[in-house]
Write a protein that holds these residues in place. Structure first.
Motif, PDB file in Angstrom:
ATOM      1  N   GLY A  43       0.839  -1.195   0.000  1.00 59.62           N
ATOM      2  CA  GLY A  43       0.000   0.000   0.000  1.00 59.62           C
ATOM      3  C   GLY A  43       0.868   1.236   0.000  1.00 59.62           C
ATOM      4  O   GLY A  43       2.093   1.151   0.016  1.00 59.62           O
ATOM      5  N   PRO A  44       0.244   2.400  -0.008  1.00 61.07           N
ATOM      6  CA  PRO A  44       1.040   3.625  -0.056  1.00 61.07           C
ATOM      7  C   PRO A  44       1.887   3.801   1.202  1.00 61.07           C
ATOM      8  O   PRO A  44       1.494   3.398   2.292  1.00 61.07           O
ATOM      9  CB  PRO A  44      -0.010   4.733  -0.180  1.00 61.07           C
ATOM     10  N   LEU A  45       3.035   4.400   1.021  1.00 54.50           N
ATOM     11  CA  LEU A  45       3.920   4.697   2.140  1.00 54.50           C
ATOM     12  C   LEU A  45       3.384   5.906   2.886  1.00 54.50           C
ATOM     13  O   LEU A  45       2.526   6.626   2.388  1.00 54.50           O
ATOM     14  CB  LEU A  45       5.331   4.988   1.617  1.00 54.50           C
ATOM     15  N   LEU A  46       3.894   6.142   4.091  1.00 50.45           N
ATOM     16  CA  LEU A  46       3.528   7.350   4.826  1.00 50.45           C
ATOM     17  C   LEU A  46       3.893   8.571   3.993  1.00 50.45           C
ATOM     18  O   LEU A  46       4.920   8.566   3.301  1.00 50.45           O
ATOM     19  CB  LEU A  46       4.296   7.434   6.146  1.00 50.45           C
ATOM     20  N   ASP A  47       3.072   9.609   4.075  1.00 49.94           N
ATOM     21  CA  ASP A  47       3.478  10.826   3.375  1.00 49.94           C
ATOM     22  C   ASP A  47       4.625  11.475   4.136  1.00 49.94           C
ATOM     23  O   ASP A  47       4.956  11.091   5.257  1.00 49.94           O
ATOM     24  CB  ASP A  47       2.302  11.766   3.134  1.00 49.94           C
ATOM     25  N   LEU A  48       5.247  12.448   3.520  1.00 50.53           N
ATOM     26  CA  LEU A  48       6.452  13.029   4.093  1.00 50.53           C
ATOM     27  C   LEU A  48       6.189  13.727   5.426  1.00 50.53           C
ATOM     28  O   LEU A  48       7.017  13.657   6.338  1.00 50.53           O
ATOM     29  CB  LEU A  48       7.095  13.984   3.087  1.00 50.53           C
ATOM     30  N   ASP A  49       5.033  14.387   5.565  1.00 54.20           N
ATOM     31  CA  ASP A  49       4.710  15.038   6.835  1.00 54.20           C
ATOM     32  C   ASP A  49       4.553  14.005   7.947  1.00 54.20           C
ATOM     33  O   ASP A  49       5.029  14.214   9.065  1.00 54.20           O
ATOM     34  CB  ASP A  49       3.425  15.863   6.704  1.00 54.20           C
ATOM     35  N   ALA A  50       3.897  12.885   7.662  1.00 50.82           N
ATOM     36  CA  ALA A  50       3.720  11.823   8.657  1.00 50.82           C
ATOM     37  C   ALA A  50       5.057  11.165   8.993  1.00 50.82           C
ATOM     38  O   ALA A  50       5.292  10.769  10.134  1.00 50.82           O
ATOM     39  CB  ALA A  50       2.730  10.786   8.156  1.00 50.82           C
ATOM     40  N   THR A  51       5.938  11.078   8.018  1.00 51.04           N
ATOM     41  CA  THR A  51       7.269  10.518   8.251  1.00 51.04           C
ATOM     42  C   THR A  51       8.045  11.381   9.241  1.00 51.04           C
ATOM     43  O   THR A  51       8.660  10.868  10.186  1.00 51.04           O
ATOM     44  CB  THR A  51       8.045  10.409   6.924  1.00 51.04           C
TER      45      THR A  51
END
Length: 110
Positions: A43-51
């Motif tokens: 599935g999609p990876l965490l977005d950059l803000d969530a990272t």
């Protein structure tokens, strides 16, 4: 990832270290790349803000995308797949990478 899949990955990389030796930069890079492909397949990876919120750093290219006015899909793209740092990490032992928060640069230091 199952243990036998991990062992197969080590064998296919061709750089498996002997007991007691540290793994090569190339091997670490290939394993990391394979694990990231597996994660992206689920599935999609965490977005950059969530990272960043999770305590992880961003490389200079990811930071640029994070502050750019782009779609959410672009902010969860695995930029390592298109970065020359990945190619250098997978094919050159001790690659000339010095970027902060680049996993491939960190592999040569560990």
């Amino acid at each position: 990832m199952q243990d036998n899949e991990f062992e197969a990955l080590l064998i296919s990389a061709g750089d498996a270290p002997a007991r007691g030796e540290s793994a090569s930069t190339r091997l670490k890079s290939r394993i990391y790349s394979a694990l990231m492909l597996e994660a992206a397949a689920d599935g999609p990876l965490l977005d950059l803000d969530a990272t960043v919120a999770a305590g992880q750093g961003l490389c200079v290219f990811e930071k640029l995308v994070q502050i750019a006015p782009v779609s959410a899909a672009l902010k969860s793209f695995n930029y390592c797949r298109v970065c020359h740092g990945r190619l250098m990490g997978e094919h050159i032992e001790d690659p000339p990478l010095y970027w902060v928060c680049c996993p491939y640069a960190e592999f040569k230091e560990s």
